[in-house]
Scaffold this active site. Structure first.
Site, PDB file in Angstrom:
ATOM      1  N   GLU A 151       0.888  -1.161   0.000  1.00 12.13           N
ATOM      2  CA  GLU A 151       0.000   0.000   0.000  1.00 12.13           C
ATOM      3  C   GLU A 151       0.928   1.214   0.000  1.00 12.13           C
ATOM      4  O   GLU A 151       1.459   1.597   1.032  1.00 12.13           O
ATOM      5  CB  GLU A 151      -0.892  -0.062   1.240  1.00 12.13           C
ATOM      6  CG  GLU A 151      -2.182   0.687   1.087  1.00 12.13           C
ATOM      7  CD  GLU A 151      -2.021   2.126   1.515  1.00 12.13           C
ATOM      8  OE1 GLU A 151      -1.625   2.939   0.646  1.00 12.13           O
ATOM      9  OE2 GLU A 151      -2.291   2.433   2.667  1.00 12.13           O
ATOM     10  N   CYS A 181      -2.004   9.051   2.274  1.00 15.19           N
ATOM     11  CA  CYS A 181      -1.739   8.509   0.931  1.00 15.19           C
ATOM     12  C   CYS A 181      -2.894   8.817  -0.020  1.00 15.19           C
ATOM     13  O   CYS A 181      -2.703   8.863  -1.228  1.00 15.19           O
ATOM     14  CB  CYS A 181      -1.453   7.019   1.002  1.00 15.19           C
ATOM     15  SG  CYS A 181      -2.695   6.113   1.920  1.00 15.19           S
TER      16      CYS A 181
HETATM   17  P1  NAD Z   1      10.643   6.876   3.567  1.00 20.74           P
HETATM   18  O1  NAD Z   1      10.583   6.421   2.173  1.00 20.74           O
HETATM   19  O2  NAD Z   1      11.982   7.018   4.213  1.00 20.74           O
HETATM   20  O3  NAD Z   1       9.860   5.856   4.527  1.00 20.74           O
HETATM   21  C1  NAD Z   1       8.519   5.507   4.333  1.00 20.74           C
HETATM   22  C2  NAD Z   1       8.162   4.455   5.404  1.00 20.74           C
HETATM   23  O4  NAD Z   1       8.893   3.265   5.172  1.00 20.74           O
HETATM   24  C3  NAD Z   1       8.532   4.857   6.831  1.00 20.74           C
HETATM   25  O5  NAD Z   1       7.484   4.425   7.687  1.00 20.74           O
HETATM   26  C4  NAD Z   1       9.827   4.128   7.114  1.00 20.74           C
HETATM   27  O6  NAD Z   1       9.986   3.798   8.481  1.00 20.74           O
HETATM   28  C5  NAD Z   1       9.681   2.874   6.302  1.00 20.74           C
HETATM   29  N1  NAD Z   1      10.916   2.346   5.752  1.00 20.74           N
HETATM   30  C6  NAD Z   1      11.907   3.048   5.158  1.00 20.74           C
HETATM   31  N2  NAD Z   1      12.866   2.222   4.701  1.00 20.74           N
HETATM   32  C7  NAD Z   1      12.478   0.957   5.025  1.00 20.74           C
HETATM   33  C8  NAD Z   1      13.029  -0.341   4.814  1.00 20.74           C
HETATM   34  N3  NAD Z   1      14.167  -0.529   4.139  1.00 20.74           N
HETATM   35  N4  NAD Z   1      12.343  -1.406   5.290  1.00 20.74           N
HETATM   36  C9  NAD Z   1      11.169  -1.250   5.938  1.00 20.74           C
HETATM   37  N5  NAD Z   1      10.590  -0.058   6.160  1.00 20.74           N
HETATM   38  C10 NAD Z   1      11.231   1.031   5.707  1.00 20.74           C
HETATM   39  O7  NAD Z   1       9.850   8.215   3.641  1.00 20.74           O
HETATM   40  P2  NAD Z   1       9.339   9.102   4.843  1.00 20.74           P
HETATM   41  O8  NAD Z   1      10.070  10.394   4.833  1.00 20.74           O
HETATM   42  O9  NAD Z   1       9.260   8.381   6.154  1.00 20.74           O
HETATM   43  O10 NAD Z   1       7.850   9.304   4.364  1.00 20.74           O
HETATM   44  C11 NAD Z   1       7.582  10.130   3.255  1.00 20.74           C
HETATM   45  C12 NAD Z   1       7.089   9.358   2.093  1.00 20.74           C
HETATM   46  O11 NAD Z   1       6.583   8.103   2.454  1.00 20.74           O
HETATM   47  C13 NAD Z   1       5.945  10.120   1.488  1.00 20.74           C
HETATM   48  O12 NAD Z   1       6.389  10.849   0.386  1.00 20.74           O
HETATM   49  C14 NAD Z   1       4.941   9.092   1.122  1.00 20.74           C
HETATM   50  O13 NAD Z   1       5.064   8.759  -0.232  1.00 20.74           O
HETATM   51  C15 NAD Z   1       5.332   7.869   1.850  1.00 20.74           C
HETATM   52  N6  NAD Z   1       4.388   7.420   2.870  1.00 20.74           N
HETATM   53  C16 NAD Z   1       3.280   6.798   2.437  1.00 20.74           C
HETATM   54  C17 NAD Z   1       2.371   6.345   3.360  1.00 20.74           C
HETATM   55  C18 NAD Z   1       1.122   5.644   2.929  1.00 20.74           C
HETATM   56  O14 NAD Z   1       0.158   5.654   3.659  1.00 20.74           O
HETATM   57  N7  NAD Z   1       1.121   4.998   1.776  1.00 20.74           N
HETATM   58  C19 NAD Z   1       2.601   6.537   4.706  1.00 20.74           C
HETATM   59  C20 NAD Z   1       3.763   7.178   5.123  1.00 20.74           C
HETATM   60  C21 NAD Z   1       4.670   7.603   4.185  1.00 20.74           C
END
Ligand code: NAD
Length: 475
Positions: A247, A281
């Site tokens: 998701e 999202c």
């Molecule tokens: P990010 O890409 O660093 O991380 C997104 C999420 O993934 C975080 O919760 C992080 O803890 C987790 N994550 C990161 N690397 C991981 C890995 N290797 N293995 C497992 N989990 C990992 O970005 P961010 O700055 O935390 O969030 C911003 C972006 O994330 C936004 O631009 C948005 O696109 C996306 N986001 C989407 C949702 C959603 O509901 N789909 C929720 C939160 C963030």
């Protein structure tokens, strides 16, 4: 009233404390607590516990499972104030939205609990003496990764679905908003869930996912978060032949047709965009408005946006809290500067508020050109991008022009246009004349880069099962 809970890992039915990282309050940058990091030994213990938990839980009757899962939701309802305050402290959203998130999590869990009693297989008619039975069995141990924007409802999707289907789960929730998951897990433990069925860990996300996903015990991966991380985890799961539910991000289009009231739709658009400060999202972001009503819609939306009160989410008078972390603040500043440079007009907001806490106003940008970065990159913050279109054909083309395809919205009173939009907008969830993208009973998920698999509804539960065909020759 403003207390923040003790944080811990939960493995094999036991809470454990450890060193880790600070959790910050995004409203004032103060430290709320320390989230513990799991060691390799902790992860191994969680894997063992989840395997034991799966053996017990998959053989527990669906009605008993439903009773325990529903009881956990009941406890969350009783504890709503405590849960909501912790959520606002760590994530920033207004307290009313925190309460709404807890209630939504309860609804999801309760719906899944009951639907878990109806995960039916089927009998396929065949020649005399042969019976083909299709069984739907729980898939096994699930590795789940949940983000910081919905600290309780996002993990509740995964925990509710997995447990209701008879699976056990290791949840790695966000280190930035851990209390939402800790309190969720505590409710299940207090409801009498057997040890090992639900385990909670925190740590360095990449280290945990790269260790857990390849483990033979793990049979399914579910992740909510960004597209790049989703692609990375999908590749990792694929390399080990594990199915996944992804998701991921969205960049929701809103198509506003000229047969609707521009004032009412402008006001409701501003309110929908302000939810969780746009860190959703399914947040409505790209507004394609037919030219006959574009100016009146823009003015109404901007006026509503400018009237919103922004401040600490614990003050019930505030409509919007801070952004959850500094990364979002930096992203808003970059995207707005780029859009302005390319000719967008700022109708509301556009600058950070103060320098303590991550406050950024609801920002309405008009006449945003297609080549502005914000039009293609998910802002994941309080940016509304307005674009004038000649007709719905142009709107549909623009709506479908990005790599994302999660939620979409449309406003029209024409059945013909509504049908056309339903057929043509390339998203997993289209909402017409309202801004609710999903509910407990409806399947939710994306197409294109927004991911695959569904959460919620019957489809969500089926994602946690495998189909086995048993052919029995009896004659
Ligand atoms: P990010 O890409 O660093 O991380 C997104 C999420 O993934 C975080 O919760 C992080 O803890 C987790 N994550 C990161 N690397 C991981 C890995 N290797 N293995 C497992 N989990 C990992 O970005 P961010 O700055 O935390 O969030 C911003 C972006 O994330 C936004 O631009 C948005 O696109 C996306 N986001 C989407 C949702 C959603 O509901 N789909 C929720 C939160 C963030």
């Amino acid at each position: 009233m403003t207390s923040y809970p003790d944080l811990g890992l939960f493995i094999g039915g036991e809470w454990k404390k450890a060193d880790g990282q600070p959790v910050l309050n995004p409203a004032d940058d103060t430290i709320l607590g320390t989230v513990p990091h799991a060691t390799r030994a902790d992860l191994d213990a969680a894997l063992d516990a989840a395997e034991t938990g799966f053996r017990i839980w998959s053989r527990t009757s669906p009605s008993k499972r439903a009773e325990i899962i529903s009881k956990a939701a009941g406890l969350m309802r009783e504890r709503i104030e405590e849960l909501a305050v912790a959520m606002t402290l760590e994530q920033g959203k207004p307290i009313a939205q925190s309460r709404a998130e807890i209630l939504r999590a309860c609804e999801i869990i309760e719906w899944d609990a009951q639907e878990g009693r109806r995960v039916y297989g089927r009998i396929i008619p065949s020649e005399p003496g042969m019976r083909h039975s299709v069984l739907r069995q729980p898939i096994g141990v699930v590795a789940a990764f949940s983000p910081w924007n919905f600290p309780t409802s996002s993990p509740s999707r995964k925990v509710g679905g997995a447990l209701s289907a008879g699976c056990s789960i290791i949840l790695k929730a966000s280190e930035e908003t851990p209390a939402g998951a800790v309190q969720l897990v505590k409710a299940f433990a207090d409801a009498g869930l057997p040890p090992g069925v639900l385990n909670l860990v925190f740590g360095k996300p990449a280290e945990i996912s790269e260790y857990l996903i390849p483990q033979p015990a793990v049979r399914l991966v579910t992740f909510t978060g960004s597209v790049p991380v989703g692609k990375h985890l999908t590749a990792l799961a694929g390399a080990h032949m594990k199915p996944a539910i992804m998701e991921l991000g969205g960049h929701s289009p809103v198509i506003v047709c000229d047969d609707v009231d521009p004032l009412a739709s402008g006001v409701s658009s501003a309110l929908a965009k302000s939810r969780n400060a746009g860190q959703v999202c399914v947040s409505p972001t790209r507004f394609f408005v037919e030219e006959a009503i574009y100016d009146r819609f823009s003015e109404a939306m901007a006026a509503k946006a400018a009237s919103l009160k922004i401040g600490n989410g614990l003050d019930a008078a505030n409509d919007m809290g801070p952004l959850a972390n500094e990364r979002r603040l930096a992203a808003m500043e970059t995207l707005v500067a780029d859009a302005r440079e390319k000719g967008a007009r700022v109708l509301a907001g556009g600058n950070r508020i103060g320098n303590r806490g991550n406050f950024y106003p609801l920002t309405v940008l008009a006449d945003v050109p297609d080549d502005a970065r914000a039009m293609r990159e998910e802002p994941f913050g309080p940016l509304a991008l307005l674009s004038r279109v000649k007709n719905i054909d142009e709107a549909i083309e623009k709506a479908n022009s990005v790599a994302y395809g999660l939620a979409g919205y449309a406003f029209t009173n024409s059945a013909r246009k509504a049908d056309r939009l339903a057929e043509s907008v390339d998203v997993g969830n289209l909402s017409i004349n309202h801004f609710v993208a999903s509910s407990a009973e409806t399947p939710f998920g994306g197409v294109k880069d927004s991911g695959f698999g569904r959460e919620g509804g019957i489809e969500g539960l089926q994602g946690y099962t495998v189909v086995k065909n048993v052919s029995h020759l009896t004659a």
